[in-house]
Design an enzyme around this catalytic site. Structure first.
Site, PDB file in Angstrom:
ATOM      1  N   TYR A   1     -10.074  15.997  -8.345  1.00 29.45           N
ATOM      2  CA  TYR A   1      -9.189  14.992  -8.936  1.00 29.45           C
ATOM      3  C   TYR A   1      -8.071  15.661  -9.744  1.00 29.45           C
ATOM      4  CZ  TYR A   1      -7.629  11.850 -12.597  1.00 29.45           C
ATOM      5  OH  TYR A   1      -6.850  11.159 -13.482  1.00 29.45           O
TER       6      TYR A   1
ATOM      7  N   LYS B   1      -3.753  15.956  -9.265  1.00 26.26           N
ATOM      8  CA  LYS B   1      -2.747  15.647 -10.300  1.00 26.26           C
ATOM      9  C   LYS B   1      -1.795  16.833 -10.482  1.00 26.26           C
ATOM     10  CE  LYS B   1      -4.056  11.514 -11.479  1.00 26.26           C
ATOM     11  NZ  LYS B   1      -3.196  10.335 -11.497  1.00 26.26           N
TER      12      LYS B   1
ATOM     13  N   PRO C   1     -22.652  17.789 -14.994  1.00 26.65           N
ATOM     14  CA  PRO C   1     -21.984  19.046 -14.624  1.00 26.65           C
ATOM     15  C   PRO C   1     -20.477  18.978 -14.874  1.00 26.65           C
ATOM     16  CG  PRO C   1     -23.412  18.281 -12.844  1.00 26.65           C
ATOM     17  CD  PRO C   1     -23.380  17.192 -13.869  1.00 26.65           C
ATOM     18  N   GLY C   2     -19.920  20.067 -15.371  1.00 24.08           N
ATOM     19  CA  GLY C   2     -18.471  20.155 -15.543  1.00 24.08           C
ATOM     20  C   GLY C   2     -17.948  19.575 -16.843  1.00 24.08           C
ATOM     21  N   ASP C   3     -18.818  19.092 -17.729  1.00 23.33           N
ATOM     22  CA  ASP C   3     -18.356  18.537 -19.005  1.00 23.33           C
ATOM     23  C   ASP C   3     -18.146  19.640 -20.037  1.00 23.33           C
ATOM     24  OD1 ASP C   3     -17.965  15.807 -18.920  1.00 23.33           O
ATOM     25  OD2 ASP C   3     -20.038  15.288 -19.390  1.00 23.33           O
TER      26      ASP C   3
ATOM     27  N   PHE D   1     -25.128  11.968 -21.890  1.00 23.04           N
ATOM     28  CA  PHE D   1     -25.223  13.156 -21.036  1.00 23.04           C
ATOM     29  C   PHE D   1     -25.282  14.442 -21.864  1.00 23.04           C
ATOM     30  CE2 PHE D   1     -22.710  10.432 -17.805  1.00 23.04           C
ATOM     31  CZ  PHE D   1     -23.874   9.893 -17.282  1.00 23.04           C
TER      32      PHE D   1
ATOM     33  N   SER E   1      -3.022  13.977 -15.994  1.00 24.23           N
ATOM     34  CA  SER E   1      -4.319  13.956 -16.669  1.00 24.23           C
ATOM     35  C   SER E   1      -4.602  15.267 -17.376  1.00 24.23           C
ATOM     36  CB  SER E   1      -5.383  13.718 -15.608  1.00 24.23           C
ATOM     37  OG  SER E   1      -6.661  13.949 -16.139  1.00 24.23           O
TER      38      SER E   1
ATOM     39  N   LEU F   1     -17.073   6.443 -20.732  1.00 28.96           N
ATOM     40  CA  LEU F   1     -18.003   6.171 -21.830  1.00 28.96           C
ATOM     41  C   LEU F   1     -17.836   4.783 -22.465  1.00 28.96           C
ATOM     42  CD1 LEU F   1     -20.242   7.202 -23.704  1.00 28.96           C
ATOM     43  CD2 LEU F   1     -18.446   8.081 -25.210  1.00 28.96           C
TER      44      LEU F   1
ATOM     45  N   ALA G   1      -3.415   6.083  -8.295  1.00 25.78           N
ATOM     46  CA  ALA G   1      -4.314   7.102  -7.752  1.00 25.78           C
ATOM     47  C   ALA G   1      -5.783   6.748  -7.973  1.00 25.78           C
ATOM     48  CB  ALA G   1      -4.016   8.442  -8.413  1.00 25.78           C
TER      49      ALA G   1
ATOM     50  N   ASP H   1       0.839  -1.193   0.000  1.00 25.51           N
ATOM     51  CA  ASP H   1       0.000   0.000   0.000  1.00 25.51           C
ATOM     52  C   ASP H   1       0.880   1.251   0.000  1.00 25.51           C
ATOM     53  OD1 ASP H   1      -1.844   2.093   0.863  1.00 25.51           O
ATOM     54  OD2 ASP H   1      -3.194   0.413   1.278  1.00 25.51           O
TER      55      ASP H   1
HETATM   56  C1  WQD Z   1     -16.622  10.980 -22.079  1.00 32.25           C
HETATM   57  C2  WQD Z   1     -17.848  11.598 -22.713  1.00 32.25           C
HETATM   58  C3  WQD Z   1     -19.500  12.271 -21.106  1.00 32.25           C
HETATM   59  C4  WQD Z   1     -20.474   8.273 -19.660  1.00 32.25           C
HETATM   60  C5  WQD Z   1     -12.498  11.633 -17.762  1.00 32.25           C
HETATM   61  C6  WQD Z   1     -11.829  12.539 -16.793  1.00 32.25           C
HETATM   62  C7  WQD Z   1     -10.526  13.012 -17.349  1.00 32.25           C
HETATM   63  C8  WQD Z   1      -9.670  11.841 -17.794  1.00 32.25           C
HETATM   64  C9  WQD Z   1     -10.419  11.009 -18.748  1.00 32.25           C
HETATM   65  C10 WQD Z   1      -8.312  10.693 -16.182  1.00 32.25           C
HETATM   66  C11 WQD Z   1     -18.349  12.819 -21.953  1.00 32.25           C
HETATM   67  C12 WQD Z   1     -20.031  11.165 -21.989  1.00 32.25           C
HETATM   68  C13 WQD Z   1     -19.914   9.330 -20.363  1.00 32.25           C
HETATM   69  C14 WQD Z   1     -21.849   7.971 -19.865  1.00 32.25           C
HETATM   70  C15 WQD Z   1     -21.980   9.762 -21.472  1.00 32.25           C
HETATM   71  N1  WQD Z   1      -9.375  10.935 -16.725  1.00 32.25           N
HETATM   72  N2  WQD Z   1     -20.649  10.068 -21.254  1.00 32.25           N
HETATM   73  N3  WQD Z   1     -22.529   8.725 -20.770  1.00 32.25           N
HETATM   74  O1  WQD Z   1     -15.153  12.987 -18.434  1.00 32.25           O
HETATM   75  O2  WQD Z   1     -14.197  13.120 -20.778  1.00 32.25           O
HETATM   76  O3  WQD Z   1     -12.808  12.357 -18.928  1.00 32.25           O
HETATM   77  O4  WQD Z   1     -11.642  10.575 -18.135  1.00 32.25           O
HETATM   78  O5  WQD Z   1      -7.419  11.427 -15.962  1.00 32.25           O
HETATM   79  O6  WQD Z   1      -9.891  13.726 -16.381  1.00 32.25           O
HETATM   80  O7  WQD Z   1     -12.675  13.658 -16.550  1.00 32.25           O
HETATM   81  O8  WQD Z   1     -14.537  10.856 -19.730  1.00 32.25           O
HETATM   82  O9  WQD Z   1     -15.536   8.707 -20.286  1.00 32.25           O
HETATM   83  O10 WQD Z   1     -16.496  10.022 -18.353  1.00 32.25           O
HETATM   84  O11 WQD Z   1     -16.861  10.822 -20.689  1.00 32.25           O
HETATM   85  O12 WQD Z   1     -22.665  10.413 -22.272  1.00 32.25           O
HETATM   86  O13 WQD Z   1     -22.420   7.068 -19.242  1.00 32.25           O
HETATM   87  O14 WQD Z   1     -18.907  10.646 -22.658  1.00 32.25           O
HETATM   88  O15 WQD Z   1     -20.491  13.234 -20.853  1.00 32.25           O
HETATM   89  O16 WQD Z   1     -18.845  13.726 -22.896  1.00 32.25           O
HETATM   90  P1  WQD Z   1     -14.263  12.438 -19.455  1.00 32.25           P
HETATM   91  P2  WQD Z   1     -15.860  10.011 -19.693  1.00 32.25           P
END
Ligand code: WQD
Length: 323
Positions: free
Chosen positions: A142, A146, A284-286, A209, A118, A191, A76, A51
């Site tokens: 998160y 990083k 939120p935040g996308d 989303f 990231s 995704l 992480a 760990d």
């Molecule tokens: C991709 C797209 C969602 C799930 C994340 C982290 C980023 C990096 C990579 C590590 C988005 C859409 C997703 C679902 C959906 N990580 N989506 N339905 O948020 O781009 O990036 O992973 O360091 O820091 O934020 O990746 O795969 O969650 O989403 O529509 O059930 O797919 O809105 O547009 P994200 P994700």
């Protein structure tokens, strides 16, 4: 080299371990198996069940096998949404663990660290594609962890001569092309794994989303990068910092944007499954669109994404998920 892969039983860690072994490195995997899986371990790599919050365990692992030359740090937590609800967990597991790693490196004479950073360090894009000069302004905790770790790395480089490569991943996806990695992530939120679970029937539907973004089909655009391309970059980064005695921070992306709809359509075609979907609220935040410039990784590391076309990303994922 003798390399400690911390988090080597996880999704990206197992691909990195495989790549390092294939290139002739001696690998010790260090993992607490909190999300890593035993089935992701390889017999050619030594396994230490340890760990990162147990400093003495890190020191012992770094001294094992005649001593480690370098470490890859992939242990992480990475769930963006959770990091906003439970920052304490991310402070401890990401930041304190990274400090333990750096201090253990000083104590044992380990000289090289490859860090999984990231694209989340950038936050809302000010321009596209995002290069390494883009301002860093994380929108979630998160991404903040990083970025903080990158700053610790820079200081330890200056003060203690520890060389590092910080690899800012965009959206990691896909599976080993030869099918050598068997473990599937538990409760994925990203995704492509969510689409795969829907295709194999362990999830009812994909929620899209938002479909009213300012993009051609209204769904968000991301830069998906194959995990084997990422793995190759780790090996090249290790060569680079070893040879040049110089630290680097680079983006790793395919430089191609794919929308959620495009990923889904490719998955329907490749899997031959209907993959039910429903448009849901925006998450939120996308940001609407994120794409990388990987010119610096190409120039410095001689790296190039080879397997990151959507067809290969989806096909290799499906080969893992259909089993
Ligand atoms: C991709 C797209 C969602 C799930 C994340 C982290 C980023 C990096 C990579 C590590 C988005 C859409 C997703 C679902 C959906 N990580 N989506 N339905 O948020 O781009 O990036 O992973 O360091 O820091 O934020 O990746 O795969 O969650 O989403 O529509 O059930 O797919 O809105 O547009 P994200 P994700």
């Amino acid at each position: 080299m003798n390399i400690l892969v911390i988090g080597g039983a996880g999704y990206i860690g197992s691909h990195v371990t495989r790549e390092l072994l294939d290139r002739g490195h001696k690998v010790t995997v260090f993992d607490n198996l909190s999300s890593g899986l035993r089935e992701n371990l390889f017999p050619e790599a030594v396994f230490v069940h340890g760990d990162t919050l147990r400093y003495e365990q890190l020191v012992a692992a770094m001294r094992s096998g005649g001593g480690m030359d370098g470490a890859v740090y992939l242990a992480a937590f990475k769930a963006v949404g959770e990091s906003m609800l439970k920052p304490e967990k991310y402070s401890v597991n990401n930041i304190i663990a990274a400090i333990n790693l750096l201090n253990a490196a000083c104590e044992t004479g380990l000289r090289y660290i490859i860090f999984s950073s990231s694209a989340a360090v950038y936050g809302e894009p000010a321009y596209l594609p995002i290069d390494e000069k883009h301002p860093t302004n994380p929108e979630n905790y998160y991404g903040f962890t990083k970025l903080e770790i990158e700053k610790f790395l820079s200081w330890y480089d200056r003060l203690k001569g520890i060389r590092f490569a910080s690899l800012r991943y965009f959206n990691a996806a896909g599976y080993d092309l030869k099918g050598r990695i068997a473990g599937l992530e538990q409760n994925p939120a990203n995704l492509i794994p969510v689409i795969m679970e829907t295709a194999r029937g362990t999830r009812k539907e994909l929620q899209i989303f938002g479909d009213d973004y300012d993009t051609p089909d209204g769904t968000c655009i991301r830069d998906y990068i194959h995990v084997s391309d990422l793995a190759a970059a780790h090996a090249l980064a290790l060569d680079y910092i070893g040879k040049n005695e110089k630290s680097v921070t680079v983006n790793l992306g395919s430089e191609t944007g794919s929308s959620v709809m495009e990923v889904l359509e490719t998955a329907r075609r490749v899997t031959g499954k209907p993959i039910p979907s429903r448009v849901a609220e925006r998450r939120p935040g996308d940001p609407a669109k994120l794409t990388a410039s990987a010119a610096l990784a190409r120039e410095l590391l001689g790296w190039k994404a080879e397997y990151s076309d959507m067809e290969t990303l989806v096909r290799t994922s499906w080969e893992a998920y259909r089993k």
